[in-house]
Design a protein around this motif. Structure first.
Motif, mmCIF file in Angstrom:
data_model
loop_
_atom_site.group_PDB
_atom_site.id
_atom_site.type_symbol
_atom_site.label_atom_id
_atom_site.label_comp_id
_atom_site.label_asym_id
_atom_site.label_seq_id
_atom_site.Cartn_x
_atom_site.Cartn_y
_atom_site.Cartn_z
ATOM 1 N N ILE A 46 15.093 -31.921 -70.522
ATOM 2 C CA ILE A 46 14.242 -31.138 -69.624
ATOM 3 C C ILE A 46 13.440 -30.181 -70.482
ATOM 4 N N LEU A 61 11.500 -33.559 -66.367
ATOM 5 C CA LEU A 61 12.734 -34.286 -66.639
ATOM 6 C C LEU A 61 12.442 -35.683 -67.161
ATOM 7 N N VAL A 79 10.624 -30.570 -59.790
ATOM 8 C CA VAL A 79 11.028 -31.447 -60.887
ATOM 9 C C VAL A 79 9.946 -32.505 -61.042
#
Length: 170
Positions: A46, A61, A79
């Motif tokens: 990450i 990610l 994300v």
């Protein structure tokens, strides 16, 4: 677990992005500057900018991670993967998004998520799994706790494809 590592990432300003890489055959626990808990699977990474938890809560990610996101309604947690973006306010979920796989997915245990892929957008409720090839999204209802079996070093799935199975045992 001898292969498990822990990292505490402080909120002090840095001059560049923060990047956390997990070596193969390891699992790493990370506490982000906003208090969010992340467990990163083997071969995952990450990264996020120095303004994380100040101007945004965007992370990028590559691989697989389980998140326990601290709720902050004024600053959504996002994300980003190469196939989709997942937006959340506060929840527990798993994201599988290795670059060498054709599909990325998110399994939701608690709360709610929104997945965006191409021009498609879908809302996700607990016990739902969504997958994306980068342009479309498919939703399935299933027992999502099986998607956390990797945290304890197990592979325990009702239905997964051969390429995902081979990736997991590697």
């Amino acid at each position: 677990n001898p292969f498990r590592h822990e990292a505490l990432v402080g909120g002090s300003p840095v001059s560049q992005n923060v990047c956390i890489n997990v070596p193969m055959s390891s699992i790493t626990d990370v506490i982000l500057p906003d208090g969010t808990k992340v467990t990163l699977n083997s071969g995952s990474s990450i990264n996020y900018g120095r303004n994380f938890n100040k101007k945004n809560r965007d992370i990028y990610l590559h691989g697989e991670a389980y998140f326990e996101v601290v709720k902050n309604e004024s600053m959504p947690f996002v994300v980003h993967t190469d196939k989709c973006d997942i937006t959340v306010l506060g929840t527990r979920f798993d994201v599988y998004a290795y670059e060498d796989e054709d599909v990325a997915y998110a399994a939701l245990m608690e709360g709610s998520l929104k997945m965006d892929a191409g021009s498609a957008t879908i809302l996700i409720s607990p016990d739902e799994v969504v997958s994306s090839d980068g342009s479309s999204i498919t939703k399935t209802i299933t027992e999502t706790d099986q998607y956390l079996s990797w945290i304890s070093g197990e592979i325990k799935y009702d239905e997964i494809g051969l390429s995902e199975f081979l990736h997991r045992i590697s």
